[in-house]
Design an enzyme around this catalytic site. Sequence first.
Site, mmCIF file in Angstrom:
data_model
loop_
_atom_site.group_PDB
_atom_site.id
_atom_site.type_symbol
_atom_site.label_atom_id
_atom_site.label_comp_id
_atom_site.label_asym_id
_atom_site.label_seq_id
_atom_site.Cartn_x
_atom_site.Cartn_y
_atom_site.Cartn_z
ATOM 1 N N LYS A 250 0.852 -1.194 0.000
ATOM 2 C CA LYS A 250 0.000 0.000 0.000
ATOM 3 C C LYS A 250 0.892 1.250 0.000
ATOM 4 O O LYS A 250 1.755 1.414 0.862
ATOM 5 C CB LYS A 250 -0.852 -0.034 1.263
HETATM 6 C C1 E4P Z 1 -8.095 1.950 3.587
HETATM 7 O O1 E4P Z 1 -7.468 1.007 3.189
HETATM 8 C C2 E4P Z 1 -7.991 2.532 4.930
HETATM 9 O O2 E4P Z 1 -7.366 1.621 5.779
HETATM 10 C C3 E4P Z 1 -9.308 2.824 5.571
HETATM 11 O O3 E4P Z 1 -10.405 2.409 4.797
HETATM 12 C C4 E4P Z 1 -9.420 4.164 6.192
HETATM 13 O O4 E4P Z 1 -10.673 4.282 6.783
HETATM 14 P P1 E4P Z 1 -11.022 5.383 7.889
HETATM 15 O O5 E4P Z 1 -11.383 6.641 7.195
HETATM 16 O O6 E4P Z 1 -12.205 4.785 8.607
HETATM 17 O O7 E4P Z 1 -9.809 5.521 8.758
#
Ligand code: E4P
Length: 219
Positions: free
Chosen positions: A87
Amino acid sequence: MKFFLDTANLDQIREANELGILDGVTTNPSLMAKEGIKGNANVKKHYKTICEIVNGDISAEVISTDFDGMIKEGVELSKIHKNIVVKIPMIKDGVKAMSYLNKKRIRTNCTLVFSAGQAILAAKAGATYVSPFIGRLDDIGFDGIELISQIAGIYAVQGFKTQILAASIRNPLHIIKSAEAGANVVTCPLSSIMGLLNHPLTDIGLAKFMEDHKKVNSK
Ligand code: E4P
């Protein structure tokens, strides 16, 4: 549409996996910190454990923000397990790192995407997944689902192969709307997946079936 779980919590990962509907997991540094996972060795061990529980793509996020750091980490993370997807944040060095890793056949998930332009760049860099954060957009008065539709339209017209991974899901409606809008994947908290289950008519209907069955069979 694939279902990923957005957590680093092993109990929740096991619970979702047992439902038989889980296709992968996404994590991020905040989610790892929430579980108290710290230190390079422990982080890698945790990713390995997740890969052993779930047979699907597991996103592991880099913590470097410069090109050299991101590719070094990306290569290391990719060696943990064949299902690891690296990522990478949507920043200038991130685009460069995704292009590099793509050429090395290391799969990437472009994170922190908030616009169609960023999604186009992610696709051009050869990202396997692009993660538009729909909940965080909704939080500031923008329409997150509209962004999913826009990206889906652009990718279809242009023939981009990058999969749209709707992230920052806050509730069951986000999952349903993401499916309608053309997301290839949703990554959600367990509570949002479980929220899809509930309908009062199901509970009422089941209670009636059980009652009628018992009336006849207990005679
Ligand atoms: C995406 O891969 C992120 O980990 C995640 O969806 C972020 O979500 P949040 O806005 O609830 O922190």
